[in-house]
Design an enzyme around this catalytic site. Sequence first.
Site, PDB file in Angstrom:
ATOM      1  N   GLY A 151       3.297   4.533  13.439  1.00 43.34           N
ATOM      2  CA  GLY A 151       4.037   3.415  13.925  1.00 43.34           C
ATOM      3  C   GLY A 151       3.453   2.727  15.165  1.00 43.34           C
ATOM      4  N   GLU A 200      10.112   1.028  10.667  1.00 44.21           N
ATOM      5  CA  GLU A 200      10.940   1.998  10.047  1.00 44.21           C
ATOM      6  C   GLU A 200      10.390   3.282  10.199  1.00 44.21           C
ATOM      7  OE1 GLU A 200      13.982   1.503   9.482  1.00 44.21           O
ATOM      8  OE2 GLU A 200      14.237  -0.729   9.032  1.00 44.21           O
ATOM      9  N   GLU A 216      10.917  16.383  14.938  1.00 38.83           N
ATOM     10  CA  GLU A 216      11.495  16.082  13.451  1.00 38.83           C
ATOM     11  C   GLU A 216      10.641  16.896  12.673  1.00 38.83           C
ATOM     12  OE1 GLU A 216       9.774  12.620  11.820  1.00 38.83           O
ATOM     13  OE2 GLU A 216      11.631  12.129  10.488  1.00 38.83           O
ATOM     14  N   CYS A 254      14.260  10.428   6.451  1.00 41.38           N
ATOM     15  CA  CYS A 254      14.186  10.040   7.395  1.00 41.38           C
ATOM     16  C   CYS A 254      15.649  10.187   8.202  1.00 41.38           C
ATOM     17  CB  CYS A 254      13.505   8.551   7.616  1.00 41.38           C
ATOM     18  SG  CYS A 254      14.488   7.494   6.664  1.00 41.38           S
ATOM     19  N   LYS A 273       0.907  -1.303   0.173  1.00 43.39           N
ATOM     20  CA  LYS A 273      -0.108   0.164  -0.147  1.00 43.39           C
ATOM     21  C   LYS A 273       0.887   1.423   0.088  1.00 43.39           C
ATOM     22  CE  LYS A 273      -1.637   2.494   3.365  1.00 43.39           C
ATOM     23  NZ  LYS A 273      -1.554   3.803   2.717  1.00 43.39           N
ATOM     24  N   GLY A 289       7.200   4.755   8.007  1.00 41.12           N
ATOM     25  CA  GLY A 289       6.366   6.072   8.154  1.00 41.12           C
ATOM     26  C   GLY A 289       6.659   6.676   9.645  1.00 41.12           C
ATOM     27  N   SER A 290       5.939   7.521  10.156  1.00 44.19           N
ATOM     28  CA  SER A 290       6.056   8.444  11.219  1.00 44.19           C
ATOM     29  C   SER A 290       6.024   7.573  12.493  1.00 44.19           C
ATOM     30  CB  SER A 290       5.062   9.605  11.356  1.00 44.19           C
ATOM     31  OG  SER A 290       3.757   8.963  11.500  1.00 44.19           O
TER      32      SER A 290
HETATM   33  P1  NAD Z   1       2.570   8.494   7.874  1.00 43.26           P
HETATM   34  O1  NAD Z   1       2.940   7.823   9.292  1.00 43.26           O
HETATM   35  O2  NAD Z   1       1.764   9.599   8.062  1.00 43.26           O
HETATM   36  O3  NAD Z   1       2.179   7.430   6.959  1.00 43.26           O
HETATM   37  C1  NAD Z   1       2.964   6.395   6.217  1.00 43.26           C
HETATM   38  C2  NAD Z   1       2.069   5.379   5.889  1.00 43.26           C
HETATM   39  O4  NAD Z   1       1.300   4.844   6.638  1.00 43.26           O
HETATM   40  C3  NAD Z   1       1.099   6.043   4.641  1.00 43.26           C
HETATM   41  O5  NAD Z   1       1.117   5.048   3.642  1.00 43.26           O
HETATM   42  C4  NAD Z   1      -0.208   6.052   5.380  1.00 43.26           C
HETATM   43  O6  NAD Z   1      -1.229   6.077   4.504  1.00 43.26           O
HETATM   44  C5  NAD Z   1      -0.098   4.969   6.227  1.00 43.26           C
HETATM   45  N1  NAD Z   1      -1.085   5.274   7.544  1.00 43.26           N
HETATM   46  C6  NAD Z   1      -1.279   6.292   8.134  1.00 43.26           C
HETATM   47  N2  NAD Z   1      -2.243   6.038   9.236  1.00 43.26           N
HETATM   48  C7  NAD Z   1      -2.194   4.704   9.380  1.00 43.26           C
HETATM   49  C8  NAD Z   1      -2.760   3.665  10.561  1.00 43.26           C
HETATM   50  N3  NAD Z   1      -3.145   4.089  11.243  1.00 43.26           N
HETATM   51  N4  NAD Z   1      -2.502   2.507  10.051  1.00 43.26           N
HETATM   52  C9  NAD Z   1      -1.830   1.981   9.160  1.00 43.26           C
HETATM   53  N5  NAD Z   1      -1.218   2.662   8.056  1.00 43.26           N
HETATM   54  C10 NAD Z   1      -1.333   4.140   8.198  1.00 43.26           C
HETATM   55  O7  NAD Z   1       4.192   8.836   7.348  1.00 43.26           O
HETATM   56  P2  NAD Z   1       4.599   9.882   6.439  1.00 43.26           P
HETATM   57  O8  NAD Z   1       4.093  11.235   6.537  1.00 43.26           O
HETATM   58  O9  NAD Z   1       3.980   9.215   5.048  1.00 43.26           O
HETATM   59  O10 NAD Z   1       6.259   9.757   6.515  1.00 43.26           O
HETATM   60  C11 NAD Z   1       7.130  10.472   6.877  1.00 43.26           C
HETATM   61  C12 NAD Z   1       7.447   9.809   8.343  1.00 43.26           C
HETATM   62  O11 NAD Z   1       8.362   8.713   7.943  1.00 43.26           O
HETATM   63  C13 NAD Z   1       8.800  10.681   8.885  1.00 43.26           C
HETATM   64  O12 NAD Z   1       8.440  10.506  10.264  1.00 43.26           O
HETATM   65  C14 NAD Z   1       9.880   9.897   8.525  1.00 43.26           C
HETATM   66  O13 NAD Z   1      11.172  10.312   9.242  1.00 43.26           O
HETATM   67  C15 NAD Z   1       9.558   8.485   8.424  1.00 43.26           C
HETATM   68  N6  NAD Z   1      10.169   7.873   7.368  1.00 43.26           N
HETATM   69  C16 NAD Z   1      11.136   6.707   8.051  1.00 43.26           C
HETATM   70  C17 NAD Z   1      11.856   6.003   7.455  1.00 43.26           C
HETATM   71  C18 NAD Z   1      12.658   5.019   7.842  1.00 43.26           C
HETATM   72  O14 NAD Z   1      13.371   4.159   7.220  1.00 43.26           O
HETATM   73  N7  NAD Z   1      12.846   4.950   9.253  1.00 43.26           N
HETATM   74  C19 NAD Z   1      11.831   6.132   5.912  1.00 43.26           C
HETATM   75  C20 NAD Z   1      11.072   7.202   5.453  1.00 43.26           C
HETATM   76  C21 NAD Z   1      10.249   8.074   6.193  1.00 43.26           C
END
Ligand code: NAD
Length: 476
Positions: A227, A244, A375, A278, A171, A222-223
């Site tokens: 997470g 991650e 962040e 990230c 997804k 994601g965030s």
């Molecule tokens: P986000 O957490 O808002 O979304 C990430 C993904 O999760 C999206 O596909 C979103 O649709 C989905 N999502 C949202 N709510 C959800 C839920 N309740 N259950 C399951 N899935 C859900 O993150 P973002 O804004 O897309 O990305 C930015 C963040 O990601 C930053 O904090 C960044 O540091 C982090 N990031 C981490 C890494 C790593 O490898 N550690 C890499 C890239 C980004």
Amino acid sequence: MEFDGPFTMTIGGQAVAGTATFDVVNPATEAVIAAAPDATRAQLDEAVASARAAFPGWAATPIEERRALIDRLGDAVMAQLDGFARLLTAEQGKPHGDAQNEIGGAALWLKGAATLDLPVTVNEDSGDRYSETRHVPIGVVGAIAPWNFPMVLAMFKVGPALLAGNTMVLKPSPFTPLTTLKFGELAATILPPGVLNVVSGGDALGPWLTEHPDIDKVSFTGSTATGRRVMQSASATLKRVTLELGGNDPAIVLPDVDVAAVAEKLFWAAFANNGQVCIATKRMYVHEDIYDALKEALVAYAATVKVGDGSEQGTRLGPINNRPQYERVLDLIRDAKERGYTFLTGGDTSETPGYFVPVTIIDNPPEDSRIVQEEQFGPVLPLLKFRDVEDALARANASDYGLGASVWGSDEDAAFAVAERIASGTVWVNETQHLTPLAAFGGIKQSGVGVEGGLEGLLEYTNVKTLVRRRQAAGE
Ligand code: NAD
């Protein structure tokens, strides 16, 4: 391959349209560029059922065949590099050259993961008993990717998960679904039906996926806030998780550094992809002896960097990817202004269309300020002064995050000794953000659970299975 619409999901090897769609916006213009399928719960169920049905066959396929198909998929992505890159710039905002690098990286990650092997450990091989431990596939993996590097971060998951013998439902973020949907279309020409399903949708789809009883593992990037929700939701059926998450990476710049030689590298450490990385440097601790010199060099370099529409020639930094993130970054700038911090450059945003934020550097704000503690995930960097390296280390480590970090100095051994004392998943010396599919990468503390990449990352897509055979002694 056509990169225009219509954009369809891939379920059981078939192109599937959404019964509803959602708009995808070009962040440089705010124009709607495409309609993406908004998966229903029934469509997610179909995708999971397809992955489940494909699992026994894929898991039983010899690893050499799986390896060859993943490698071919990497070649196929590479062959479409320009089309993918143009689409990525349109939906993500990054300059075309950066988009090409990301697509090239996505291909490289597939091909790199395809070279890995699953080890077998022989625990005992005696007259009494033979015992071995294998790594067997888990089942159906639900993979969730963010919008900053939609393709390469999805491939961090696809390569190892499929090599290990799992099937998947992938997804993308609703802000950047298009390249991943096209990738699903391409993968359907190479992989057996159901092995890789791609679904797109709005805010409901992620939670449906993490709570789905027929998904065995969730791999999420994601965030940190999301997470936590993913882990909670996955706990209902004790799904395996790899998370991650976010970071607030410190860079420690030691006094013996050659300022002229590192200024440009430090600039990109913080501002590549507009800080939406990230592992971007999000706090830069600079020794007081070189603070002014580095400050001037960073500001002078910033003036040479063109911010604009990523599809235009010469653009080095595009817009922020989406409106909510744009608002978050503006809020941090507003907070810094209200508190009277000094802006060395940037800070002023215009009313023109597009989520543009100028390169912004803030001069030595307090350690407890939001711009240091949170962040930012945008082009706003706090430069922080230190005298004593112990103090810099203490400040660097005083974070709930622990993703990446870097140390910069001419005496490599001295810099390395500082690096060894930073609490994070990866620490680089005199470079940053260097990742490979052959090395483990992941966060500690609240930056994540588990790793991606390397043998350790591959093993996260496996269950450990020990097989023990009692040998019958003659006459027993
Ligand atoms: P986000 O957490 O808002 O979304 C990430 C993904 O999760 C999206 O596909 C979103 O649709 C989905 N999502 C949202 N709510 C959800 C839920 N309740 N259950 C399951 N899935 C859900 O993150 P973002 O804004 O897309 O990305 C930015 C963040 O990601 C930053 O904090 C960044 O540091 C982090 N990031 C981490 C890494 C790593 O490898 N550690 C890499 C890239 C980004």
